[in-house]
Design a protein around this motif. Structure first.
Motif, PDB file in Angstrom:
ATOM      1  N   VAL A 110      40.790  36.486 -10.055  1.00  0.00           N
ATOM      2  CA  VAL A 110      41.167  35.548 -11.113  1.00  0.00           C
ATOM      3  C   VAL A 110      40.029  34.569 -11.400  1.00  0.00           C
ATOM      4  O   VAL A 110      39.669  34.340 -12.560  1.00  0.00           O
ATOM      5  N   THR A 111      39.451  33.987 -10.335  1.00  0.00           N
ATOM      6  CA  THR A 111      38.403  32.979 -10.557  1.00  0.00           C
ATOM      7  C   THR A 111      37.101  33.591 -11.051  1.00  0.00           C
ATOM      8  O   THR A 111      36.361  32.937 -11.785  1.00  0.00           O
ATOM      9  N   GLY A 112      36.824  34.850 -10.668  1.00  0.00           N
ATOM     10  CA  GLY A 112      35.588  35.500 -11.124  1.00  0.00           C
ATOM     11  C   GLY A 112      35.473  35.529 -12.640  1.00  0.00           C
ATOM     12  O   GLY A 112      34.507  35.008 -13.209  1.00  0.00           O
ATOM     13  N   PRO A 113      36.451  36.132 -13.331  1.00  0.00           N
ATOM     14  CA  PRO A 113      36.381  36.125 -14.797  1.00  0.00           C
ATOM     15  C   PRO A 113      36.395  34.716 -15.381  1.00  0.00           C
ATOM     16  O   PRO A 113      35.706  34.439 -16.367  1.00  0.00           O
ATOM     17  N   THR A 117      34.645  30.423 -18.680  1.00  0.00           N
ATOM     18  CA  THR A 117      34.543  28.972 -18.864  1.00  0.00           C
ATOM     19  C   THR A 117      33.116  28.535 -19.189  1.00  0.00           C
ATOM     20  O   THR A 117      32.886  27.364 -19.477  1.00  0.00           O
ATOM     21  N   ARG A 118      32.185  29.474 -19.158  1.00  0.00           N
ATOM     22  CA  ARG A 118      30.837  29.201 -19.673  1.00  0.00           C
ATOM     23  C   ARG A 118      30.810  29.466 -21.178  1.00  0.00           C
ATOM     24  O   ARG A 118      29.795  29.253 -21.838  1.00  0.00           O
ATOM     25  N   GLY A 119      31.925  30.001 -21.692  1.00  0.00           N
ATOM     26  CA  GLY A 119      32.025  30.265 -23.126  1.00  0.00           C
ATOM     27  C   GLY A 119      31.469  31.618 -23.528  1.00  0.00           C
ATOM     28  O   GLY A 119      31.183  31.848 -24.698  1.00  0.00           O
ATOM     29  N   VAL A 120      31.319  32.535 -22.571  1.00  0.00           N
ATOM     30  CA  VAL A 120      30.779  33.869 -22.877  1.00  0.00           C
ATOM     31  C   VAL A 120      31.765  34.939 -22.399  1.00  0.00           C
ATOM     32  O   VAL A 120      32.647  34.679 -21.591  1.00  0.00           O
ATOM     33  N   GLY A 121      31.554  36.160 -22.897  1.00  0.00           N
ATOM     34  CA  GLY A 121      32.375  37.289 -22.479  1.00  0.00           C
ATOM     35  C   GLY A 121      31.817  37.928 -21.219  1.00  0.00           C
ATOM     36  O   GLY A 121      30.695  37.627 -20.787  1.00  0.00           O
ATOM     37  N   ILE A 122      32.610  38.801 -20.632  1.00  0.00           N
ATOM     38  CA  ILE A 122      32.182  39.535 -19.441  1.00  0.00           C
ATOM     39  C   ILE A 122      31.534  40.832 -19.902  1.00  0.00           C
ATOM     40  O   ILE A 122      32.193  41.711 -20.453  1.00  0.00           O
ATOM     41  N   ASN A 123      30.241  40.946 -19.666  1.00  0.00           N
ATOM     42  CA  ASN A 123      29.477  42.125 -20.043  1.00  0.00           C
ATOM     43  C   ASN A 123      29.563  43.126 -18.892  1.00  0.00           C
ATOM     44  O   ASN A 123      29.173  42.835 -17.777  1.00  0.00           O
ATOM     45  N   VAL A 124      30.083  44.324 -19.196  1.00  0.00           N
ATOM     46  CA  VAL A 124      30.234  45.353 -18.169  1.00  0.00           C
ATOM     47  C   VAL A 124      29.186  46.433 -18.395  1.00  0.00           C
ATOM     48  O   VAL A 124      29.348  47.324 -19.238  1.00  0.00           O
ATOM     49  N   CYS A 144      36.402  26.571 -10.535  1.00  0.00           N
ATOM     50  CA  CYS A 144      36.524  28.006 -10.251  1.00  0.00           C
ATOM     51  C   CYS A 144      35.393  28.496  -9.350  1.00  0.00           C
ATOM     52  O   CYS A 144      35.624  29.332  -8.471  1.00  0.00           O
ATOM     53  N   GLU A 145      34.184  27.978  -9.557  1.00  0.00           N
ATOM     54  CA  GLU A 145      33.070  28.369  -8.684  1.00  0.00           C
ATOM     55  C   GLU A 145      33.341  27.971  -7.235  1.00  0.00           C
ATOM     56  O   GLU A 145      33.102  28.753  -6.318  1.00  0.00           O
ATOM     57  N   VAL A 146      33.840  26.768  -7.027  1.00  0.00           N
ATOM     58  CA  VAL A 146      34.144  26.301  -5.672  1.00  0.00           C
ATOM     59  C   VAL A 146      35.253  27.150  -5.048  1.00  0.00           C
ATOM     60  O   VAL A 146      35.132  27.609  -3.900  1.00  0.00           O
ATOM     61  N   ILE A 147      36.314  27.384  -5.795  1.00  0.00           N
ATOM     62  CA  ILE A 147      37.427  28.198  -5.279  1.00  0.00           C
ATOM     63  C   ILE A 147      36.944  29.612  -4.966  1.00  0.00           C
ATOM     64  O   ILE A 147      37.296  30.190  -3.933  1.00  0.00           O
ATOM     65  N   HIS A 148      36.119  30.170  -5.840  1.00  0.00           N
ATOM     66  CA  HIS A 148      35.575  31.523  -5.648  1.00  0.00           C
ATOM     67  C   HIS A 148      34.759  31.589  -4.355  1.00  0.00           C
ATOM     68  O   HIS A 148      34.884  32.543  -3.581  1.00  0.00           O
ATOM     69  N   GLU A 149      33.943  30.570  -4.118  1.00  0.00           N
ATOM     70  CA  GLU A 149      33.127  30.541  -2.901  1.00  0.00           C
ATOM     71  C   GLU A 149      33.998  30.419  -1.653  1.00  0.00           C
ATOM     72  O   GLU A 149      33.749  31.102  -0.657  1.00  0.00           O
ATOM     73  N   TYR A 150      35.001  29.552  -1.679  1.00  0.00           N
ATOM     74  CA  TYR A 150      35.899  29.422  -0.525  1.00  0.00           C
ATOM     75  C   TYR A 150      36.675  30.720  -0.285  1.00  0.00           C
ATOM     76  O   TYR A 150      36.836  31.160   0.854  1.00  0.00           O
ATOM     77  N   ALA A 151      37.145  31.336  -1.362  1.00  0.00           N
ATOM     78  CA  ALA A 151      37.873  32.602  -1.217  1.00  0.00           C
ATOM     79  C   ALA A 151      36.965  33.678  -0.630  1.00  0.00           C
ATOM     80  O   ALA A 151      37.413  34.502   0.175  1.00  0.00           O
ATOM     81  N   ALA A 152      35.685  33.656  -1.005  1.00  0.00           N
ATOM     82  CA  ALA A 152      34.726  34.622  -0.442  1.00  0.00           C
ATOM     83  C   ALA A 152      34.583  34.430   1.065  1.00  0.00           C
ATOM     84  O   ALA A 152      34.535  35.403   1.824  1.00  0.00           O
ATOM     85  N   GLN A 153      34.531  33.185   1.500  1.00  0.00           N
ATOM     86  CA  GLN A 153      34.430  32.905   2.943  1.00  0.00           C
ATOM     87  C   GLN A 153      35.696  33.364   3.667  1.00  0.00           C
ATOM     88  O   GLN A 153      35.621  33.990   4.729  1.00  0.00           O
ATOM     89  N   VAL A 154      36.851  33.058   3.102  1.00  0.00           N
ATOM     90  CA  VAL A 154      38.116  33.496   3.704  1.00  0.00           C
ATOM     91  C   VAL A 154      38.155  35.018   3.775  1.00  0.00           C
ATOM     92  O   VAL A 154      38.536  35.603   4.793  1.00  0.00           O
ATOM     93  N   LEU A 155      37.738  35.665   2.697  1.00  0.00           N
ATOM     94  CA  LEU A 155      37.733  37.124   2.645  1.00  0.00           C
ATOM     95  C   LEU A 155      36.776  37.702   3.690  1.00  0.00           C
ATOM     96  O   LEU A 155      37.128  38.655   4.400  1.00  0.00           O
TER      97      LEU A 155
END
Length: 179
Positions: free
Chosen positions: A102-105, A110-117, A137-148
């Motif tokens: 969820v936080t990745g996208p 939130t930078r105002g750009v689309g996700i380029n695949v 979202c960046e902070v939550i993403h980083e914490y979730a990465a550590q938990v993961l």
């Protein structure tokens, strides 16, 4: 192909191992580029990370639906405290992956750009530029990465404990040849 009360079927094993490989690879790339200074290497690795994330999101949705609508093997026999710990750790892993999905996208959008695949297609941003939400979202993403990361380590150690200390052959549920 379907799960039974004693083993995971082919689809669940495929989902588990592909998911594990993608999550570990994305985690490794994300943790690596997170420490890099701004530049071409960081931008390239972030693009790879985001592209795989865009594809993996579709896989994650399929995996969730498969798990909801298929039967799971019975839990391994072990003391009640370990049964509870097992259940909690599986939920922690699931929630960490879901949080990152969820936080990745949202970090990109939130930078105002689309996700380029992989320059094949783009998933447009449904929201505009939102710097405060972006940072959150960046902070939550980083914490979730550590938990993961720590959750994966514990998960692997638990599987090894079952295989080599308990000798209950629990790994055979996810590795067909161990049966």
């Amino acid at each position: 192909m379907k799960d039974t009360t004693t083993h995971y079927g082919g689809v669940s094993r495929f989902n588990h191992w592909i998911g594990a490989l993608v999550v570990i690879a994305m985690l490794a790339v994300g943790l690596y580029f997170g420490g890099l200074p701004r530049g071409d290497e960081k931008s390239f690795l972030r693009g790879i990370h985001v592209s795989f994330g865009g594809i993996f999101f579709l896989f994650l949705i399929f995996r969730i639906f498969w798990r909801v609508f298929s039967q799971s093997p019975q839990p391994a026999e072990q003391p009640a405290q370990l049964q509870l710990l097992t259940k909690v750790m599986h939920w922690v892993l699931l929630l960490a992956v879901l949080t990152m999905a969820v936080t990745g996208p949202l970090i990109v959008w939130t930078r105002g750009v689309g996700i380029n695949v992989f320059d094949l297609f783009s998933i447009p941003s449904p929201i505009g530029k939102m710097p405060e939400l972006h940072e959150t979202c960046e902070v939550i993403h980083e914490y979730a990465a550590q938990v993961l990361l720590y959750g994966i380590i514990l998960h692997v150690l638990a599987a090894l404990k079952h295989q080599f200390i308990d000798k209950d052959n629990l790994l055979s549920r996810m590795v067909k040849r161990l049966r």
